[in-house]
Scaffold this motif. Sequence first.
Motif, PDB file in Angstrom:
ATOM      1  N   ARG A 136       0.806  -1.225   0.000  1.00 35.46           N
ATOM      2  CA  ARG A 136       0.000   0.000   0.000  1.00 35.46           C
ATOM      3  C   ARG A 136       0.836   1.271   0.000  1.00 35.46           C
ATOM      4  O   ARG A 136       0.343   2.336  -0.337  1.00 35.46           O
ATOM      5  CB  ARG A 136      -0.984  -0.009   1.156  1.00 35.46           C
ATOM      6  CG  ARG A 136      -0.334   0.022   2.510  1.00 35.46           C
ATOM      7  CD  ARG A 136      -1.386   0.041   3.595  1.00 35.46           C
ATOM      8  NE  ARG A 136      -0.742  -0.086   4.877  1.00 35.46           N
ATOM      9  CZ  ARG A 136      -1.235  -0.716   5.896  1.00 35.46           C
ATOM     10  NH1 ARG A 136      -2.410  -1.290   5.792  1.00 35.46           N
ATOM     11  NH2 ARG A 136      -0.588  -0.780   7.020  1.00 35.46           N
ATOM     12  N   SER A 137       2.131   1.157   0.328  1.00 32.32           N
ATOM     13  CA  SER A 137       3.024   2.322   0.291  1.00 32.32           C
ATOM     14  C   SER A 137       3.642   2.528  -1.087  1.00 32.32           C
ATOM     15  O   SER A 137       4.325   3.514  -1.320  1.00 32.32           O
ATOM     16  CB  SER A 137       4.148   2.154   1.321  1.00 32.32           C
ATOM     17  OG  SER A 137       3.616   2.036   2.614  1.00 32.32           O
ATOM     18  N   GLY A 138       3.425   1.564  -1.998  1.00 31.01           N
ATOM     19  CA  GLY A 138       3.975   1.678  -3.339  1.00 31.01           C
ATOM     20  C   GLY A 138       5.306   0.974  -3.524  1.00 31.01           C
ATOM     21  O   GLY A 138       5.899   1.028  -4.597  1.00 31.01           O
ATOM     22  N   GLU A 139       5.788   0.271  -2.492  1.00 32.64           N
ATOM     23  CA  GLU A 139       7.056  -0.455  -2.581  1.00 32.64           C
ATOM     24  C   GLU A 139       6.828  -1.788  -3.284  1.00 32.64           C
ATOM     25  O   GLU A 139       5.888  -2.529  -2.952  1.00 32.64           O
ATOM     26  CB  GLU A 139       7.603  -0.703  -1.174  1.00 32.64           C
ATOM     27  CG  GLU A 139       8.831  -1.568  -1.146  1.00 32.64           C
ATOM     28  CD  GLU A 139       9.237  -1.985   0.261  1.00 32.64           C
ATOM     29  OE1 GLU A 139      10.278  -2.638   0.385  1.00 32.64           O
ATOM     30  OE2 GLU A 139       8.504  -1.676   1.227  1.00 32.64           O
ATOM     31  N   TYR A 187      -1.159  -3.318  -4.910  1.00 35.01           N
ATOM     32  CA  TYR A 187      -1.375  -3.017  -6.325  1.00 35.01           C
ATOM     33  C   TYR A 187      -0.588  -4.007  -7.169  1.00 35.01           C
ATOM     34  O   TYR A 187       0.530  -4.393  -6.815  1.00 35.01           O
ATOM     35  CB  TYR A 187      -0.913  -1.590  -6.644  1.00 35.01           C
ATOM     36  CG  TYR A 187      -1.481  -0.587  -5.668  1.00 35.01           C
ATOM     37  CD1 TYR A 187      -2.740  -0.039  -5.863  1.00 35.01           C
ATOM     38  CD2 TYR A 187      -0.776  -0.225  -4.522  1.00 35.01           C
ATOM     39  CE1 TYR A 187      -3.284   0.856  -4.952  1.00 35.01           C
ATOM     40  CE2 TYR A 187      -1.317   0.668  -3.606  1.00 35.01           C
ATOM     41  CZ  TYR A 187      -2.568   1.197  -3.825  1.00 35.01           C
ATOM     42  OH  TYR A 187      -3.105   2.061  -2.909  1.00 35.01           O
ATOM     43  N   ILE A 188      -1.174  -4.398  -8.286  1.00 38.52           N
ATOM     44  CA  ILE A 188      -0.512  -5.299  -9.227  1.00 38.52           C
ATOM     45  C   ILE A 188      -0.474  -4.610 -10.586  1.00 38.52           C
ATOM     46  O   ILE A 188      -1.483  -4.069 -11.042  1.00 38.52           O
ATOM     47  CB  ILE A 188      -1.261  -6.640  -9.354  1.00 38.52           C
ATOM     48  CG1 ILE A 188      -1.359  -7.331  -7.999  1.00 38.52           C
ATOM     49  CG2 ILE A 188      -0.576  -7.546 -10.382  1.00 38.52           C
ATOM     50  CD1 ILE A 188      -2.308  -8.516  -7.984  1.00 38.52           C
TER      51      ILE A 188
END
Length: 189
Positions: A59-62, A179-180
């Motif tokens: 969720r942090s984009g990592e 995210y995928i």
Amino acid sequence: IREIIMKKLNTTLLILLTSLMLSACSSVAIESYQANQPKLVLNEFFNGDLTAHGIVKNRSGEVIRYFNVTMTGTWDENGVGTLAEKFIFNDSSIEYRTWIFTPISDTKMNKQYSAKANDTLASSLIDISGNAFFMNYDLLINYQGNDIDVHIDDKMYLVNDNTIINESVMSKYGFEVGYITLTIIKSEK
């Protein structure tokens, strides 16, 4: 007076927060892609051998995981499709998923299928319009040794005859948790 100002401030903050939440939940309608080319025809694109390459972000984009997929799609005389997928992750783990696509409607605006896989919790609806493919479903995944269900909001876009870009949002209890991003490539004959 301080109490009145605090009530107005709280009311204003509540309205602002509600507006932000509603705008975050809004989505572009599938029909807005109706005129986009090339047109996605599910039983043509997902027929035969395909590969896919993707990343998973928290969720942090990592980026926390990446993977490669081999797929084989077949279709019967009634227009029912089977898509067998083999995922190979960067930690060498392997997962299998088999989708069954059943046509349910075909209109001028869009085409719809029912979709079910071995690790989805229920059948879901696929909407296709123009070059776009939208699907929402609940998926059972293994996370840190535990099986949990997450909601997946899939949006796919055919960018040329052999390539789909797929963006997925994973959520749990209404909160985005990952995210995928995935590129699907149809093998040329």
